[in-house]
Design a protein around this motif. Structure first.
Motif, PDB file in Angstrom:
ATOM      1  N   HIS A 188      -3.398   8.667  -5.566  1.00 35.12           N
ATOM      2  CA  HIS A 188      -4.310   7.627  -5.089  1.00 35.12           C
ATOM      3  C   HIS A 188      -3.719   6.873  -3.897  1.00 35.12           C
ATOM      4  O   HIS A 188      -2.494   6.804  -3.735  1.00 35.12           O
ATOM      5  CB  HIS A 188      -4.610   6.618  -6.203  1.00 35.12           C
ATOM      6  N   ASP A 189      -4.597   6.315  -3.111  1.00 30.59           N
ATOM      7  CA  ASP A 189      -4.233   5.326  -2.101  1.00 30.59           C
ATOM      8  C   ASP A 189      -4.171   3.995  -2.844  1.00 30.59           C
ATOM      9  O   ASP A 189      -5.200   3.362  -3.079  1.00 30.59           O
ATOM     10  CB  ASP A 189      -5.290   5.303  -0.987  1.00 30.59           C
ATOM     11  N   VAL A 190      -2.971   3.592  -3.235  1.00 32.73           N
ATOM     12  CA  VAL A 190      -2.785   2.450  -4.122  1.00 32.73           C
ATOM     13  C   VAL A 190      -2.549   1.180  -3.302  1.00 32.73           C
ATOM     14  O   VAL A 190      -1.666   1.140  -2.441  1.00 32.73           O
ATOM     15  CB  VAL A 190      -1.602   2.678  -5.083  1.00 32.73           C
ATOM     16  N   ILE A 191      -3.338   0.155  -3.603  1.00 30.09           N
ATOM     17  CA  ILE A 191      -3.235  -1.118  -2.902  1.00 30.09           C
ATOM     18  C   ILE A 191      -3.066  -2.210  -3.952  1.00 30.09           C
ATOM     19  O   ILE A 191      -4.006  -2.552  -4.670  1.00 30.09           O
ATOM     20  CB  ILE A 191      -4.484  -1.394  -2.054  1.00 30.09           C
ATOM     21  N   ALA A 192      -1.838  -2.739  -4.065  1.00 29.12           N
ATOM     22  CA  ALA A 192      -1.555  -3.832  -4.994  1.00 29.12           C
ATOM     23  C   ALA A 192      -1.638  -5.143  -4.218  1.00 29.12           C
ATOM     24  O   ALA A 192      -0.939  -5.317  -3.216  1.00 29.12           O
ATOM     25  CB  ALA A 192      -0.175  -3.655  -5.623  1.00 29.12           C
ATOM     26  N   VAL A 193      -2.467  -6.052  -4.668  1.00 29.98           N
ATOM     27  CA  VAL A 193      -2.795  -7.236  -3.888  1.00 29.98           C
ATOM     28  C   VAL A 193      -2.303  -8.510  -4.569  1.00 29.98           C
ATOM     29  O   VAL A 193      -2.257  -8.589  -5.799  1.00 29.98           O
ATOM     30  CB  VAL A 193      -4.331  -7.301  -3.652  1.00 29.98           C
ATOM     31  N   ASP A 194      -1.905  -9.484  -3.763  1.00 39.20           N
ATOM     32  CA  ASP A 194      -1.638 -10.832  -4.257  1.00 39.20           C
ATOM     33  C   ASP A 194      -2.939 -11.626  -4.207  1.00 39.20           C
ATOM     34  O   ASP A 194      -3.560 -11.749  -3.141  1.00 39.20           O
ATOM     35  CB  ASP A 194      -0.606 -11.551  -3.373  1.00 39.20           C
TER      36      ASP A 194
ATOM     37  N   ARG B 279       0.841  -1.201   0.000  1.00 39.26           N
ATOM     38  CA  ARG B 279       0.000   0.000   0.000  1.00 39.26           C
ATOM     39  C   ARG B 279       0.874   1.248   0.000  1.00 39.26           C
ATOM     40  O   ARG B 279       1.793   1.374   0.803  1.00 39.26           O
ATOM     41  CB  ARG B 279      -0.916  -0.006   1.222  1.00 39.26           C
ATOM     42  N   ARG B 280       0.564   2.171  -0.887  1.00 38.22           N
ATOM     43  CA  ARG B 280       1.332   3.411  -1.006  1.00 38.22           C
ATOM     44  C   ARG B 280       0.415   4.564  -1.363  1.00 38.22           C
ATOM     45  O   ARG B 280      -0.597   4.380  -2.036  1.00 38.22           O
ATOM     46  CB  ARG B 280       2.410   3.294  -2.094  1.00 38.22           C
ATOM     47  N   GLY B 281       0.808   5.772  -0.967  1.00 35.27           N
ATOM     48  CA  GLY B 281       0.128   6.988  -1.392  1.00 35.27           C
ATOM     49  C   GLY B 281      -1.101   7.309  -0.570  1.00 35.27           C
ATOM     50  O   GLY B 281      -1.405   6.674   0.436  1.00 35.27           O
ATOM     51  N   SER B 282      -1.818   8.322  -1.018  1.00 38.33           N
ATOM     52  CA  SER B 282      -3.055   8.748  -0.370  1.00 38.33           C
ATOM     53  C   SER B 282      -3.992   9.315  -1.433  1.00 38.33           C
ATOM     54  O   SER B 282      -3.570   9.710  -2.513  1.00 38.33           O
ATOM     55  CB  SER B 282      -2.770   9.796   0.706  1.00 38.33           C
ATOM     56  N   GLY B 283      -5.272   9.337  -1.087  1.00 31.10           N
ATOM     57  CA  GLY B 283      -6.286   9.806  -2.022  1.00 31.10           C
ATOM     58  C   GLY B 283      -7.346   8.741  -2.216  1.00 31.10           C
ATOM     59  O   GLY B 283      -7.466   7.813  -1.407  1.00 31.10           O
ATOM     60  N   PRO B 284      -8.110   8.826  -3.293  1.00 29.77           N
ATOM     61  CA  PRO B 284      -9.126   7.794  -3.559  1.00 29.77           C
ATOM     62  C   PRO B 284      -8.471   6.421  -3.690  1.00 29.77           C
ATOM     63  O   PRO B 284      -7.414   6.291  -4.315  1.00 29.77           O
ATOM     64  CB  PRO B 284      -9.752   8.238  -4.890  1.00 29.77           C
ATOM     65  N   PRO B 285      -9.049   5.379  -3.107  1.00 30.51           N
ATOM     66  CA  PRO B 285      -8.421   4.052  -3.170  1.00 30.51           C
ATOM     67  C   PRO B 285      -8.436   3.467  -4.579  1.00 30.51           C
ATOM     68  O   PRO B 285      -9.413   3.596  -5.317  1.00 30.51           O
ATOM     69  CB  PRO B 285      -9.268   3.217  -2.213  1.00 30.51           C
TER      70      PRO B 285
END
Length: 263
Positions: free
Chosen positions: A38-44, A7-13
């Motif tokens: 953006h609130d970036v969430i890269a998922v496995d 998870r990195r950044g901030s803002g809209p997910p």
């Protein structure tokens, strides 16, 4: 369910979903660009990367994997995120858009728009890549995987348009992820029953690598007919285009998740 993520950044997910046999690190070339707004969430995905497998008795299908991403968002209390996915992840992004649980969806070379012969080509290529990954990972240490020989073994030329833009470290990590994913074979088998999702309930963007050698670009024509809109052609890009042109891919995702788009 609990899944591994970065998870990195901030803002809209913004949720990022990788393809079969890959892991969240596929998005590293574009993550910081996206995290600027953006609130970036890269998922496995379940059974890939560092995420656990699906619960016993749960089949690996596009629907069950989309369920897992949806429940993952609920666990993080992330509501109506934007989502972007590549290959299998692109199909899941469109599936989530068809459910109306995401704000927007961007699908890059999404799976599921193949003919029978194109499906068999895709499955055979991926099985061969998995077998090569298992062989190399079992026979050599990481140091050998970091050598130039890893490029040919990983099949980088089938996945990207510019293999030289992939670092040896990224190639080695992708090789290990492909070799060790317990969800690979059941997910690949489920491709035989994969069809385009129901019509989307939220805005979508579809883009396709002009040099995609796994899901051939003529499949973009079917995706365009299904969506009723023009598919963006990514010049100079292959099937997994994030390293081919990070600036272009980030721009496509950011434009697709523009908050000015209607809900």
């Amino acid at each position: 369910m609990e899944l591994a993520f970065e998870r990195r950044g901030s803002g809209p997910p913004l949720i990022l979903v990788h393809g079969i046999g890959h892991h969240w690190q596929a998005w590293l070339p574009v993550m910081d660009r996206l995290a600027a707004s953006h609130d970036v969430i890269a998922v496995d995905l379940p059974g890939f990367g560092n995420s656990p497998e699906l619960p016993a008795g749960t089949p690996y299908t596009a629907e069950s994997l989309a369920d897992a991403v949806e429940s993952f968002c609920a666990l993080l209390d992330v509501r109506e995120p934007h989502v972007a996915g590549n290959s299998l992840g692109g199909h899941l992004a469109l599936e989530l858009a068809s459910r109306g649980v995401v704000r927007t969806a961007t699908a890059i070379s999404p799976a599921g728009f193949w003919s029978r012969s194109e499906l068999l080509w895709c499955q055979n290529v991926l099985r061969s890549m998995r077998a090569s990954a298992e062989s190399a990972s079992g026979a050599h240490r990481l140091g050998h995987l970091l050598s130039s020989e890893a490029v040919g073994f990983v099949g980088a030329a089938l996945m990207v348009a510019h293999p030289s833009r992939l670092s040896p470290v990224a190639l080695a990590a992708a090789t290990q992820a492909l070799a060790s994913a317990p969800g690979f074979h059941p997910t690949l088998e489920s491709f035989s029953c994969m069809m385009p999702p129901a019509p989307p309930k939220t805005p979508i963007t579809i883009a396709w690598g002009a040099h995609d050698r796994l899901l051939l670009r003529r499949q973009a024509v079917r995706a365009a007919k299904w969506s009723g809109q023009r598919v963006k052609l990514l010049q100079g890009c292959g099937h997994v285009p994030m390293s081919d042109d990070p600036e272009l891919i980030a721009r496509v995702i950011l434009e697709g998740s523009d908050p000015r788009l209607p809900a």
